[in-house]
Write an enzyme that holds these catalytic residues in place. Structure first.
Site, short mmCIF file in Angstrom:
data_model
loop_
_atom_site.label_atom_id
_atom_site.label_comp_id
_atom_site.label_asym_id
_atom_site.label_seq_id
_atom_site.Cartn_x
_atom_site.Cartn_y
_atom_site.Cartn_z
N LYS A 75 0.86 -1.19 0.00
CA LYS A 75 0.00 0.00 0.00
C LYS A 75 0.89 1.24 0.00
O LYS A 75 1.89 1.28 0.73
CB LYS A 75 -0.89 -0.03 1.24
CG LYS A 75 -1.92 1.08 1.33
CD LYS A 75 -2.77 0.93 2.58
CE LYS A 75 -3.83 2.01 2.71
NZ LYS A 75 -4.64 1.87 3.94
N SER A 150 -9.57 1.89 3.14
CA SER A 150 -8.73 2.61 2.21
C SER A 150 -7.73 1.73 1.46
O SER A 150 -7.15 2.19 0.48
CB SER A 150 -7.96 3.71 2.95
OG SER A 150 -7.10 3.15 3.91
N SER A 174 -9.58 -0.33 7.38
CA SER A 174 -9.05 -0.25 6.03
C SER A 174 -8.39 -1.51 5.47
O SER A 174 -8.09 -1.55 4.27
CB SER A 174 -8.06 0.89 5.93
OG SER A 174 -8.76 2.09 5.77
N1 GLN Z 1 -12.76 4.38 6.65
C1 GLN Z 1 -12.11 4.79 7.86
C2 GLN Z 1 -11.68 6.23 7.74
O1 GLN Z 1 -11.99 6.79 6.76
C3 GLN Z 1 -10.96 3.89 8.16
C4 GLN Z 1 -9.77 4.19 7.34
C5 GLN Z 1 -8.58 3.36 7.72
O2 GLN Z 1 -8.71 2.35 8.41
N2 GLN Z 1 -7.42 3.82 7.33
O3 GLN Z 1 -11.06 6.78 8.58
#
Ligand code: GLN
Length: 494
Positions: A75, A150, A174
């Site tokens: 990532k 994400s 994420s």
């Molecule tokens: N969707 C969550 C956010 O927008 C989690 C994102 C993540 O785990 N990096 O913060």
């Protein structure tokens, strides 16, 4: 060759050299990625050079490591020395970290080869990968839908069999949510289990790096090469790393599984509920003891998470000022303009929204009402889990309330987007580990994920329950329509 185990078998028997492995992964990316856009960048020369070193070591009788030759996707939020790391943000264009993240050092030492930088929501803020500044990643099961986020690039690349495995990061879901939406397996380790050194910070008290792969067995093969104490990360735990693959030899008999009643609520897609309920029946038929439990503060999780995460983000992202890292708005003439133009144009809308939210909840007059209160509720949420684990070994829930939604569907409705994290954020607030495994399909043929949770540092329990589940089902082996390998199961490498 699809699973990590299959790739490693082929590499160990010599059926495939490290150079062949990297070439195969790059070919699969070239064939399939134009339809999915999971990959931000590849550096074939660098990957092939590492492969050649491994092949030479093997030829010379040296042991190149337990993961020797295994291609892995990273990532674009995890630092690799001298490799551009953008966090899918304009503001980091051109930023090349001067060091490797600890997970990269460990993986390379084991012989794994990072071959691609994978797409994500900008700075890991989002649940759809719609928020990438560079490309819209598509779900391999339906290219009109989001892959989740994400870590959407990581999940899509593994689901489409471009790569056998990838690293993601999980601050509020994420790793688990995109794994669920793309039909792959993803683990968020306990906070402190895996070093965060070299992970670009979003919300430091919640962030963890973890693996995505096709099977729980593959996760168990990778985890020993990610977990462990790191003097560079003061929050990494100084605890021995268990023998994770040993968890695969235990069955479900006597395992007590808790089913939190607060997770079966209005808004839960009926197909998701059906899939999770049938999973519970199958667990019970195979010796597990399923009991209803209560996590009474669940309803406050989203609000608490979005206060703490944005507060930490507003502080962490203050460092992108146009001077220290990456991109600078060229038209600026004064120092103030450098800051304001760079940040206004370098960050996307969602990142700006969160910096403003986070600055607000930390500002004098609002700190007590929002940030301090959220910290207190976080303790209550953590205590819910501690109490639950007095009576159960693991907790089973849906990973995401719905299957993958349409591209752009929630882009202009941040609250709806935030609500898609309803079952995942508590886990980060409590610091416990969580695993998502495929558990069914919607009537439209979209994958559904099952989330398994355990006590801090009890990843063994997650692997045990998850692997037992995958011995009873084959959802994790089904291939999406957009897939780099043929539709018949390979027999030669199985
Ligand atoms: N969707 C969550 C956010 O927008 C989690 C994102 C993540 O785990 N990096 O913060």
């Amino acid at each position: 060759m699809e699973t990590v185990r299959e790739w490693l078998n082929a590499l160990r028997t010599g059926e495939c050299s490290a150079r062949d492995a990297v070439t195969t992964a790059l070919e699969r990316i070239r064939t399939v990625d134009p339809q999915l856009q999971a990959v931000i960048a590849i550096d074939p020369e660098r990957a092939l050079a590492q492969a050649d070193t491994i092949d030479r070591q093997r030829a010379g009788g040296e042991d190149p490591g337990p993961l020797a030759g295994l291609p892995i996707g990273i990532k674009d939020v995890i630092c690799e020395k001298d490799v551009e790391c953008t966090c899918a943000s304009q503001i980091l264009k051109g930023y090349r970290p001067p060091y490797d993240a600890t997970v990269i050092t460990m993986l390379r030492r084991a012989g794994a080869i990072p071959v691609a930088r994978l797409n994500m929501d900008e700075f890991a803020m989002g649940s759809s990968t719609d928020h990438s500044a560079f490309a819209i990643t598509r779900n391999p099961w339906d290219t009109n839908r989001i892959p989740g986020g994400s870590s959407g690039g990581s999940a899509a690349a593994v689901a489409a069999r471009m790569l056998p495995c990838a690293l993601g990061s999980d601050t509020g879901g994420s790793i688990r949510q995109p794994a669920a939406l793309c039909g792959v397996t993803g683990l968020k380790p306990t906070y402190g289990r895996v070093s965060r050194y070299g992970l670009v910070a979003y919300a430091s008290s919640l962030d963890q790096i973890g693996p995505l792969a096709l099977t729980v067995e593959d996760i168990a093969l990778l985890l020993p090469h990610l977990a462990g104490h790191d003097p560079h990360d003061a929050t990494s735990a100084n605890l021995p790393v268990p023998n994770y693959p040993a968890a695969l030899f235990q069955d479900l008999r006597g395992v007590r599984l808790g089913v939190p009643k607060e997770y079966f609520i209005a808004g839960l897609d009926p197909a998701v509920e059906t899939a999770v309920r049938s999973a519970l029946h199958l667990f019970a038929r195979n010796g597990a003891d399923c009991v209803e439990i209560s996590l009474p503060h669940t309803e406050y999780a989203i609000a608490t998470y979005y206060i703490i995460a944005t507060a930490e983000a507003s502080s962490n992202l203050a460092r992108y000022d146009g001077i220290h890292y990456g991109w600078r708005a060229p038209e600026s003439t004064t120092l103030d303009e450098v800051y304001s133009h760079t940040r206004r144009r370098g960050f996307g809308e969602e990142v700006i929204r969160r910096i403003i939210l986070g600055t607000y909840v930390l500002s004098s007059g609002y700190y007590d009402a929002y940030y301090l209160k959220a910290l207190k509720v976080r303790t209550l949420i953590r205590q819910d889990f501690t109490r639950a684990f007095d009576t159960v070994d693991a907790i089973v829930t849906p990973t995401s309330p719905t299957p993958a939604f349409a591209l752009g569907e929630k882009l202009n409705d941040p609250l709806q987007m935030y609500l898609s994290d309803i079952f995942t954020v508590s886990v980060n607030l409590a610091g416990i580990p969580g695993l998502s495994v495929p558990c069914g399909f919607s009537p439209d043929g979209l994958p559904i994920g099952l989330q398994i949770l355990a006590k801090p540092f009890d990843e063994m329990m997650l692997l045990r329950v998850g692997h037992a589940w995958q011995q009873l089902t084959d959802f994790h082996l089904r291939r999406p329509p957009v897939c780099a390998t043929s539709f018949s199961r390979p027999t030669t490498h199985a």
